[in-house]
Design an enzyme around this catalytic site. Structure first.
Site, PDB file in Angstrom:
ATOM      1  N   HIS A  38       2.970  21.992  70.453  1.00  0.00           N
ATOM      2  CA  HIS A  38       2.077  21.126  69.472  1.00  0.00           C
ATOM      3  C   HIS A  38       2.404  19.647  69.299  1.00  0.00           C
ATOM      4  CE1 HIS A  38       1.489  25.304  67.485  1.00  0.00           C
ATOM      5  NE2 HIS A  38       0.637  25.079  68.542  1.00  0.00           N
TER       6      HIS A  38
ATOM      7  N   CYS B  81      -2.991   6.675  72.961  1.00  0.00           N
ATOM      8  CA  CYS B  81      -4.222   5.922  72.721  1.00  0.00           C
ATOM      9  C   CYS B  81      -5.379   6.653  73.016  1.00  0.00           C
ATOM     10  CB  CYS B  81      -4.057   4.449  73.521  1.00  0.00           C
ATOM     11  SG  CYS B  81      -5.614   3.761  73.564  1.00  0.00           S
TER      12      CYS B  81
ATOM     13  N   ARG C 283       5.862  12.680  56.830  1.00  0.00           N
ATOM     14  CA  ARG C 283       6.736  13.387  57.468  1.00  0.00           C
ATOM     15  C   ARG C 283       7.725  12.894  58.305  1.00  0.00           C
ATOM     16  NH1 ARG C 283       2.697  17.994  59.514  1.00  0.00           N
ATOM     17  NH2 ARG C 283       4.499  18.646  60.379  1.00  0.00           N
TER      18      ARG C 283
ATOM     19  N   ALA D 139      17.766  32.081  60.261  1.00  0.00           N
ATOM     20  CA  ALA D 139      17.953  31.502  61.674  1.00  0.00           C
ATOM     21  C   ALA D 139      19.214  31.234  61.990  1.00  0.00           C
ATOM     22  CB  ALA D 139      16.828  30.560  61.956  1.00  0.00           C
TER      23      ALA D 139
ATOM     24  N   ASN E  26      13.438  36.437  62.232  1.00  0.00           N
ATOM     25  CA  ASN E  26      12.664  35.952  61.199  1.00  0.00           C
ATOM     26  C   ASN E  26      13.262  36.264  59.884  1.00  0.00           C
ATOM     27  OD1 ASN E  26      10.504  35.170  59.465  1.00  0.00           O
ATOM     28  ND2 ASN E  26       9.291  35.025  61.482  1.00  0.00           N
TER      29      ASN E  26
ATOM     30  N   TYR F 220       1.341  12.079  58.384  1.00  0.00           N
ATOM     31  CA  TYR F 220       2.286  11.953  59.466  1.00  0.00           C
ATOM     32  C   TYR F 220       3.434  10.922  59.131  1.00  0.00           C
ATOM     33  CZ  TYR F 220      -0.077  15.936  61.422  1.00  0.00           C
ATOM     34  OH  TYR F 220      -0.911  16.881  61.749  1.00  0.00           O
TER      35      TYR F 220
HETATM   36  C1  BJW Z   1      12.389  31.617  58.790  1.00  0.00           C
HETATM   37  C2  BJW Z   1      13.262  30.865  57.810  1.00  0.00           C
HETATM   38  C3  BJW Z   1      14.653  30.820  57.976  1.00  0.00           C
HETATM   39  C4  BJW Z   1      11.281  30.709  56.856  1.00  0.00           C
HETATM   40  N1  BJW Z   1      15.017  31.421  59.200  1.00  0.00           N
HETATM   41  N2  BJW Z   1      13.075  32.509  59.605  1.00  0.00           N
HETATM   42  C5  BJW Z   1      -9.611  33.010  65.606  1.00  0.00           C
HETATM   43  C6  BJW Z   1      -8.853  33.947  66.223  1.00  0.00           C
HETATM   44  C7  BJW Z   1      -7.715  33.308  67.226  1.00  0.00           C
HETATM   45  C8  BJW Z   1      -7.655  32.166  67.404  1.00  0.00           C
HETATM   46  C9  BJW Z   1      -8.534  31.131  66.748  1.00  0.00           C
HETATM   47  C10 BJW Z   1      -9.146  31.740  65.773  1.00  0.00           C
HETATM   48  N3  BJW Z   1      -9.713  30.511  65.489  1.00  0.00           N
HETATM   49  C11 BJW Z   1      -9.430  29.449  65.842  1.00  0.00           C
HETATM   50  C12 BJW Z   1      -8.626  29.835  66.606  1.00  0.00           C
HETATM   51  C13 BJW Z   1      -7.597  29.028  67.317  1.00  0.00           C
HETATM   52  C14 BJW Z   1      -6.565  28.369  66.486  1.00  0.00           C
HETATM   53  C15 BJW Z   1      -5.971  29.371  65.680  1.00  0.00           C
HETATM   54  O1  BJW Z   1      -5.022  29.928  66.012  1.00  0.00           O
HETATM   55  N4  BJW Z   1      -6.067  29.368  64.349  1.00  0.00           N
HETATM   56  C16 BJW Z   1      -5.785  30.292  63.541  1.00  0.00           C
HETATM   57  C17 BJW Z   1      -5.396  29.579  62.006  1.00  0.00           C
HETATM   58  C18 BJW Z   1      -6.837  31.425  63.421  1.00  0.00           C
HETATM   59  N5  BJW Z   1      -5.485  27.594  67.500  1.00  0.00           N
HETATM   60  C19 BJW Z   1      -5.786  26.329  68.080  1.00  0.00           C
HETATM   61  O2  BJW Z   1      -6.832  25.568  67.429  1.00  0.00           O
HETATM   62  C20 BJW Z   1      -4.994  25.786  69.139  1.00  0.00           C
HETATM   63  N6  BJW Z   1      -5.722  25.417  70.068  1.00  0.00           N
HETATM   64  C21 BJW Z   1      -6.438  26.325  71.018  1.00  0.00           C
HETATM   65  O3  BJW Z   1      -6.208  27.504  70.743  1.00  0.00           O
HETATM   66  O4  BJW Z   1      -6.997  25.718  72.045  1.00  0.00           O
HETATM   67  C22 BJW Z   1      -7.851  26.772  72.743  1.00  0.00           C
HETATM   68  C23 BJW Z   1      -6.982  27.530  73.642  1.00  0.00           C
HETATM   69  C24 BJW Z   1      -7.370  28.662  74.411  1.00  0.00           C
HETATM   70  C25 BJW Z   1      -6.729  29.416  75.360  1.00  0.00           C
HETATM   71  C26 BJW Z   1      -5.587  28.910  75.667  1.00  0.00           C
HETATM   72  C27 BJW Z   1      -4.859  28.006  75.168  1.00  0.00           C
HETATM   73  C28 BJW Z   1      -5.847  27.324  74.129  1.00  0.00           C
HETATM   74  C29 BJW Z   1      -4.147  24.618  68.491  1.00  0.00           C
HETATM   75  C30 BJW Z   1      -3.176  25.078  67.340  1.00  0.00           C
HETATM   76  C31 BJW Z   1      -2.570  23.776  66.724  1.00  0.00           C
HETATM   77  C32 BJW Z   1      -1.750  24.050  65.594  1.00  0.00           C
HETATM   78  N7  BJW Z   1      -1.292  22.991  65.057  1.00  0.00           N
HETATM   79  C33 BJW Z   1      -0.491  22.907  64.034  1.00  0.00           C
HETATM   80  C34 BJW Z   1      -0.181  21.543  63.310  1.00  0.00           C
HETATM   81  C35 BJW Z   1       0.707  20.611  63.979  1.00  0.00           C
HETATM   82  C36 BJW Z   1       0.945  19.625  63.388  1.00  0.00           C
HETATM   83  C37 BJW Z   1       1.813  19.482  62.170  1.00  0.00           C
HETATM   84  O5  BJW Z   1       2.723  19.705  62.108  1.00  0.00           O
HETATM   85  O6  BJW Z   1       1.176  18.990  61.281  1.00  0.00           O
HETATM   86  O7  BJW Z   1       1.127  23.506  64.306  1.00  0.00           O
HETATM   87  S1  BJW Z   1      -0.806  24.241  62.724  1.00  0.00           S
HETATM   88  C38 BJW Z   1       0.976  24.576  62.197  1.00  0.00           C
HETATM   89  O8  BJW Z   1       1.144  26.230  62.514  1.00  0.00           O
HETATM   90  C39 BJW Z   1       1.703  23.943  63.294  1.00  0.00           C
HETATM   91  C40 BJW Z   1       2.817  25.206  63.597  1.00  0.00           C
HETATM   92  O9  BJW Z   1       3.350  24.663  64.891  1.00  0.00           O
HETATM   93  C41 BJW Z   1       2.057  26.106  63.508  1.00  0.00           C
HETATM   94  C42 BJW Z   1       2.469  27.598  63.466  1.00  0.00           C
HETATM   95  O10 BJW Z   1       3.319  27.541  62.336  1.00  0.00           O
HETATM   96  P1  BJW Z   1       4.716  28.396  62.138  1.00  0.00           P
HETATM   97  O11 BJW Z   1       5.801  27.624  62.979  1.00  0.00           O
HETATM   98  O12 BJW Z   1       4.387  29.913  62.598  1.00  0.00           O
HETATM   99  O13 BJW Z   1       5.064  28.113  60.661  1.00  0.00           O
HETATM  100  P2  BJW Z   1       4.696  28.964  59.307  1.00  0.00           P
HETATM  101  O14 BJW Z   1       4.884  28.251  58.130  1.00  0.00           O
HETATM  102  O15 BJW Z   1       3.456  29.734  59.371  1.00  0.00           O
HETATM  103  O16 BJW Z   1       5.836  30.137  59.411  1.00  0.00           O
HETATM  104  C43 BJW Z   1       7.178  29.877  59.161  1.00  0.00           C
HETATM  105  C44 BJW Z   1       7.831  31.216  59.606  1.00  0.00           C
HETATM  106  O17 BJW Z   1       9.145  30.928  59.471  1.00  0.00           O
HETATM  107  C45 BJW Z   1       7.592  32.370  58.502  1.00  0.00           C
HETATM  108  O18 BJW Z   1       7.418  33.656  59.249  1.00  0.00           O
HETATM  109  C46 BJW Z   1       8.662  32.519  57.849  1.00  0.00           C
HETATM  110  O19 BJW Z   1       9.007  33.959  57.436  1.00  0.00           O
HETATM  111  C47 BJW Z   1       9.897  32.135  58.663  1.00  0.00           C
HETATM  112  N8  BJW Z   1      11.280  31.421  57.990  1.00  0.00           N
HETATM  113  N9  BJW Z   1      12.398  30.303  56.836  1.00  0.00           N
HETATM  114  C48 BJW Z   1      14.150  32.329  59.825  1.00  0.00           C
HETATM  115  N10 BJW Z   1      15.399  30.305  57.259  1.00  0.00           N
END
Ligand code: BJW
Length: 256
Positions: A129, A137, A77, A240, A222, A74
């Site tokens: 997130h 803490c 980043r 975007a 997207n 981090y």
């Molecule tokens: C462009 C572009 C341009 C490029 N123009 N577009 C099985 C089934 C369902 C759920 C789960 C499961 N097993 C586990 C889970 C839960 C889990 C989960 O979802 N896991 C999956 C991997 C399966 N989720 C969690 O654990 C979450 N908590 C949770 O569920 O708690 C329980 C709960 C229950 C009920 C209600 C509520 C809660 C917590 C998730 C935390 C995610 N954290 C991260 C890391 C953050 C820290 C860090 O930055 O280091 O967050 S993971 C990472 O992915 C980060 C992002 O915010 C997140 C999403 O990524 P994002 O933004 O979609 O990025 P990319 O790279 O995937 O996509 C980029 C997109 O941009 C692409 O589509 C490109 O095409 C596009 N693009 N250039 C327009 N110029």
């Protein structure tokens, strides 16, 4: 491949369907909106996860196992975010403009931990997130601003404990922030726009279902169709920085 919408036609039809009401909008953003600002996305070739296993850096277990590595990940980043070549782009600015010029409510929910929406002019953003410029803490839960590097040597300014500070990031298995507010806004929204997110990570990937249940139109912007593309009523495919200003301009002009 999904067809791109005719922006003017979509906006006119949507507003007509909402006659007698000031429509509310919920916007969800992901890493894609910051890609053109110089920040890497997570998935795909060259993405952030390329050099790291997710389970080594983005889970609470990883932090317990190797806090030095996680702080380092981090810190790098955070430094990157404040590089000279990183700035908000026209998509961030267009959303801020929409927030300021729309008659109804525009709620911006971001999965991003960067501050580019704020730099683009938005001052009311839900960071579901967490934020890379904050730490908390694990002992007393006090949250502080974190602009410099963090480390296992840090001392909590509130309770004085050493080694208890961690990045204010929601890792896998942890509950995202402000879910009660987000669910309430989704239940009241007339339009849900999802920008630059792959639809891999829940609960954010499920917001389109909640908005659909509320009777809202749902639009994905997207580079390419996401995992959930077929769930959205409409799509705009391109960068975007081009598509977001094009759409928000049409919205603002329609009510001028
Ligand atoms: C462009 C572009 C341009 C490029 N123009 N577009 C099985 C089934 C369902 C759920 C789960 C499961 N097993 C586990 C889970 C839960 C889990 C989960 O979802 N896991 C999956 C991997 C399966 N989720 C969690 O654990 C979450 N908590 C949770 O569920 O708690 C329980 C709960 C229950 C009920 C209600 C509520 C809660 C917590 C998730 C935390 C995610 N954290 C991260 C890391 C953050 C820290 C860090 O930055 O280091 O967050 S993971 C990472 O992915 C980060 C992002 O915010 C997140 C999403 O990524 P994002 O933004 O979609 O990025 P990319 O790279 O995937 O996509 C980029 C997109 O941009 C692409 O589509 C490109 O095409 C596009 N693009 N250039 C327009 N110029």
């Amino acid at each position: 491949m999904r067809e791109n919408i005719d922006t003017q036609h979509f906006v006119t039809q949507w507003l007509e369907s909402r006659t007698g009401k000031v429509p509310n909008i919920v916007v969800l953003t992901g890493a894609g909106i910051s890609a053109e600002s110089g920040l890497q996305t997570f998935r795909g070739a060259g993405g952030l996860w390329c050099g790291h296993r997710v389970e080594d850096v983005a889970t609470p277990q990883a932090f317990i196992r190797d806090p030095v590595l996680v702080h380092q990940f981090y810190n790098e980043r955070r430094k990157g975010l404040f590089g000279d070549d990183v700035a908000s782009n026209p998509a961030h600015k267009a959303l801020a403009d929409l927030q300021q010029n729309w008659l109804g409510e525009v709620t911006i929910v971001t999965q991003n931990i960067d501050d580019l929406h704020e730099r683009g002019g938005s001052d009311d953003v839900i960071h579901m997130h967490g934020e890379i410029c904050k730490s908390f803490c694990t002992h007393c839960r006090e949250k502080v601003e974190q602009k410099e590097d963090s480390s296992i040597e840090d001392i909590c300014s509130s309770c004085g404990k050493k080694g208890s500070m961690r990045p204010d990031i929601v890792w896998f298995g942890e509950m995202p922030y402000d879910m009660d507010i987000i669910e309430m806004k989704l239940a009241q929204t007339d339009l849900f726009i999802s920008i630059g997110t792959s639809g891999n990570v829940y609960p954010a990937a499920g917001f389109v279902f909640m908005a659909t249940n509320a009777g809202a139109k749902t639009l994905e912007i997207n580079l390419e169709p996401s995992m959930n593309a077929q769930i959205f009523t409409h799509g705009m495919y391109g960068t975007a920085s081009t598509e977001v200003p094009r759409f928000t301009k049409a919205l603002i002009e329609a009510v001028d």
